[in-house]
Motif scaffolding. Sequence first.
Motif, mmCIF file in Angstrom:
data_model
loop_
_atom_site.group_PDB
_atom_site.id
_atom_site.type_symbol
_atom_site.label_atom_id
_atom_site.label_comp_id
_atom_site.label_asym_id
_atom_site.label_seq_id
_atom_site.Cartn_x
_atom_site.Cartn_y
_atom_site.Cartn_z
ATOM 1 N N GLN A 284 0.718 -1.281 0.147
ATOM 2 C CA GLN A 284 0.106 0.049 0.093
ATOM 3 C C GLN A 284 0.834 1.132 -0.037
ATOM 4 O O GLN A 284 0.598 2.579 -0.432
ATOM 5 C CB GLN A 284 -1.013 -0.118 1.170
ATOM 6 N N ASP A 285 1.910 1.211 0.543
ATOM 7 C CA ASP A 285 3.008 2.407 0.544
ATOM 8 C C ASP A 285 3.280 2.728 -0.905
ATOM 9 O O ASP A 285 3.294 3.820 -1.269
ATOM 10 C CB ASP A 285 4.121 1.991 1.249
ATOM 11 N N PHE A 286 3.584 1.639 -1.827
ATOM 12 C CA PHE A 286 4.084 1.836 -3.024
ATOM 13 C C PHE A 286 2.762 2.373 -3.871
ATOM 14 O O PHE A 286 2.889 3.178 -4.821
ATOM 15 C CB PHE A 286 4.650 0.668 -3.811
ATOM 16 N N GLU A 287 1.713 1.766 -3.457
ATOM 17 C CA GLU A 287 0.347 2.395 -4.205
ATOM 18 C C GLU A 287 0.131 3.662 -4.101
ATOM 19 O O GLU A 287 -0.316 4.414 -4.833
ATOM 20 C CB GLU A 287 -0.864 1.439 -3.869
ATOM 21 N N HIS A 288 0.222 4.260 -2.768
ATOM 22 C CA HIS A 288 0.166 5.593 -2.427
ATOM 23 C C HIS A 288 1.157 6.583 -3.081
ATOM 24 O O HIS A 288 0.692 7.463 -3.667
ATOM 25 C CB HIS A 288 0.160 5.766 -0.918
ATOM 26 N N LEU A 289 2.323 6.078 -3.017
ATOM 27 C CA LEU A 289 3.525 6.816 -3.953
ATOM 28 C C LEU A 289 3.053 6.915 -5.374
ATOM 29 O O LEU A 289 3.072 8.132 -6.258
ATOM 30 C CB LEU A 289 4.903 6.363 -3.899
ATOM 31 N N TRP A 290 2.727 5.898 -5.893
ATOM 32 C CA TRP A 290 2.283 5.633 -7.553
ATOM 33 C C TRP A 290 1.162 6.704 -7.633
ATOM 34 O O TRP A 290 1.165 7.497 -8.625
ATOM 35 C CB TRP A 290 2.013 4.227 -7.687
ATOM 36 N N LEU A 291 0.067 6.748 -6.630
ATOM 37 C CA LEU A 291 -0.981 7.608 -6.977
ATOM 38 C C LEU A 291 -0.638 8.993 -6.770
ATOM 39 O O LEU A 291 -1.169 9.928 -7.563
ATOM 40 C CB LEU A 291 -2.202 7.387 -5.920
ATOM 41 N N TYR A 292 0.358 9.366 -6.152
ATOM 42 C CA TYR A 292 0.699 10.795 -5.774
ATOM 43 C C TYR A 292 1.406 11.217 -6.892
ATOM 44 O O TYR A 292 1.150 12.194 -7.456
ATOM 45 C CB TYR A 292 1.845 10.832 -4.557
ATOM 46 N N LEU A 293 2.244 10.358 -7.698
ATOM 47 C CA LEU A 293 2.973 10.635 -8.979
ATOM 48 C C LEU A 293 1.902 10.794 -9.818
ATOM 49 O O LEU A 293 2.207 11.758 -10.822
ATOM 50 C CB LEU A 293 3.887 9.606 -9.229
ATOM 51 N N LYS B 83 -1.233 11.680 -9.718
ATOM 52 C CA LYS B 83 -2.209 12.678 -9.523
ATOM 53 C C LYS B 83 -1.733 14.320 -8.993
ATOM 54 O O LYS B 83 -2.458 15.026 -8.797
ATOM 55 C CB LYS B 83 -3.521 12.249 -8.490
ATOM 56 N N GLY B 84 -0.325 14.349 -9.098
ATOM 57 C CA GLY B 84 -0.165 15.585 -8.921
ATOM 58 C C GLY B 84 1.534 15.782 -8.948
ATOM 59 O O GLY B 84 2.231 16.831 -8.888
ATOM 60 N N GLY C 29 -6.223 7.989 -14.182
ATOM 61 C CA GLY C 29 -6.647 6.708 -13.747
ATOM 62 C C GLY C 29 -5.473 5.981 -14.147
ATOM 63 O O GLY C 29 -5.362 4.934 -13.082
ATOM 64 N N ASP C 30 -4.543 6.165 -15.180
ATOM 65 C CA ASP C 30 -3.322 5.424 -15.169
ATOM 66 C C ASP C 30 -2.458 6.355 -16.013
ATOM 67 O O ASP C 30 -2.937 7.480 -16.734
ATOM 68 C CB ASP C 30 -3.480 4.010 -15.991
ATOM 69 N N PHE C 31 -1.062 6.033 -16.194
ATOM 70 C CA PHE C 31 -0.304 6.736 -16.835
ATOM 71 C C PHE C 31 -0.587 6.539 -18.411
ATOM 72 O O PHE C 31 0.055 7.224 -19.149
ATOM 73 C CB PHE C 31 1.220 6.473 -16.874
ATOM 74 N N GLU D 4 -1.590 21.581 -16.606
ATOM 75 C CA GLU D 4 -1.327 20.770 -15.192
ATOM 76 C C GLU D 4 -2.575 21.263 -14.286
ATOM 77 O O GLU D 4 -2.735 20.310 -13.370
ATOM 78 C CB GLU D 4 -0.328 21.270 -14.655
ATOM 79 N N GLN D 5 -3.374 22.253 -14.642
ATOM 80 C CA GLN D 5 -4.569 22.477 -13.787
ATOM 81 C C GLN D 5 -5.651 21.464 -14.024
ATOM 82 O O GLN D 5 -5.624 20.828 -15.227
ATOM 83 C CB GLN D 5 -5.274 23.765 -14.114
ATOM 84 N N HIS D 6 -6.176 20.729 -13.100
ATOM 85 C CA HIS D 6 -7.023 19.614 -13.348
ATOM 86 C C HIS D 6 -8.359 20.007 -14.060
ATOM 87 O O HIS D 6 -8.624 19.239 -15.113
ATOM 88 C CB HIS D 6 -7.238 18.891 -12.176
ATOM 89 N N ARG D 7 -8.859 21.209 -13.789
ATOM 90 C CA ARG D 7 -10.202 21.638 -14.261
ATOM 91 C C ARG D 7 -10.071 22.713 -15.164
ATOM 92 O O ARG D 7 -9.442 23.925 -14.794
ATOM 93 C CB ARG D 7 -11.299 21.401 -13.541
ATOM 94 N N LYS D 8 -10.471 22.825 -16.251
ATOM 95 C CA LYS D 8 -10.421 24.101 -17.120
ATOM 96 C C LYS D 8 -11.855 24.647 -17.665
ATOM 97 O O LYS D 8 -12.702 23.794 -18.034
ATOM 98 C CB LYS D 8 -9.810 23.792 -18.348
ATOM 99 N N THR D 9 -11.839 25.963 -17.733
ATOM 100 C CA THR D 9 -13.038 26.476 -18.221
ATOM 101 C C THR D 9 -13.309 26.235 -19.957
ATOM 102 O O THR D 9 -12.244 26.495 -20.679
ATOM 103 C CB THR D 9 -13.296 28.012 -17.914
ATOM 104 N N ASP D 10 -14.241 26.318 -20.481
ATOM 105 C CA ASP D 10 -14.530 26.446 -21.966
ATOM 106 C C ASP D 10 -13.771 27.553 -22.631
ATOM 107 O O ASP D 10 -13.140 27.416 -23.585
ATOM 108 C CB ASP D 10 -16.119 26.616 -22.512
#
Length: 345
Positions: A20-29, A31-32, A191-193, A247-253
């Motif tokens: 789970q430590d590696f999964e958390h690291l992977w998700l951090y990489l 998602k941000g 969701g994945d790289f 890099e911003q997650h959400r963007k306006t039209d």
Amino acid sequence: MNNQAKPVDIFAPDFLRRRQDFEHLWLYLLKGGLDKQTRDSLGRSSATYIARAVGPTLFGKNPIPFDERDRPAIKALQKTGYAPVANVFTDAEIDEIHQYFQGVPGSISGGTASGHGFLKDVPPHAGFIHFHAAVACACPPIYRLLHDERLTSLASAYLGAPATISLCTAWWSFPAPGGAEGMQMYHHDRGDFRSVNLFVYLTDVTDGSGPHAFVERTHDMTVLLPLISQRFGAQPENFQKFWQWMEQHRKTDADVLKFFPQDEVKSFTGAKGTSFFEDTRGLHKGTRPTTGPRFAFEIFYSVLPKFNEEVSPRVRAELKLPPGLETDTQKLSPLVRYATRQILV
Ligand SMILES: O=C(O)CCC(=O)C(=O)O
Ligand SMILES: [Fe+2]
């Protein structure tokens, strides 16, 4: 990240050595922690790794096989980030899917609504009802599609590795009051790289019923970097501004149209049954419906599993499926068995 909220014994000898430590690291990489160039590179490397780890068992010494008729779709995905395909469901199957999802509960959200319930219970101010993969996979036409070897091969050939189906979901979007929210704003999926989605419309989709929209060539740095270099290369300030904005997650039209002309935004309208692949690492949104609801279905094919979701596969033999659908896991093609393993065993 929520893992930081949980008490973790940082003095334990196995700290940072546990899965789970590696999964958390992977998700951090994912998602941000990393910029797009690096995320895309990691995606390519992980595809090579999985192709080498899994390919020999599935295909022997052969490369990932795919149907020659799908070569143009794979090329289009590489070049623009999307590819229309022939309708994957018949009209009769779509009717069956509608029937099925009237009888199973989903998660209601958006607008001012939240909760769990049936389609008939969705209040008029709700934005969405989403049906979970464990529910969706037992719908016979969807079960059949999840086991479609040609589609799985197409996705795998595009990814460069045998695909894993990390998600399959059906959802209604409604013309609720209020502005665009969540996936109705332009965003890129993490969701994945490396991943590709199959989208299918289960209702007719017009400009008013929430067409899916995609900004061409934003999916992969091998096409995005040359495009942006050509467009803003002579204006260092705009060039830099663009990458920060990406890099911003959400963007306006409005912001999207500052960097991309309208004719580079593909809006998918079409009759029910319309089916297309799309690499949702590129900018996309589900336009907020204004005149009528939209029912859609998707399969998310990735190289690695989606680590922010628990695996809770259904047992094939326990599903009440009509004859003609293979429910003996051992009898499936190795690629299909591999691809579906997170959802069905
Ligand atoms: O509803 C849509 O068309 C957008 C869905 C979306 O953003 C996604 O599935 O990643
Ligand atoms: Fe998305």
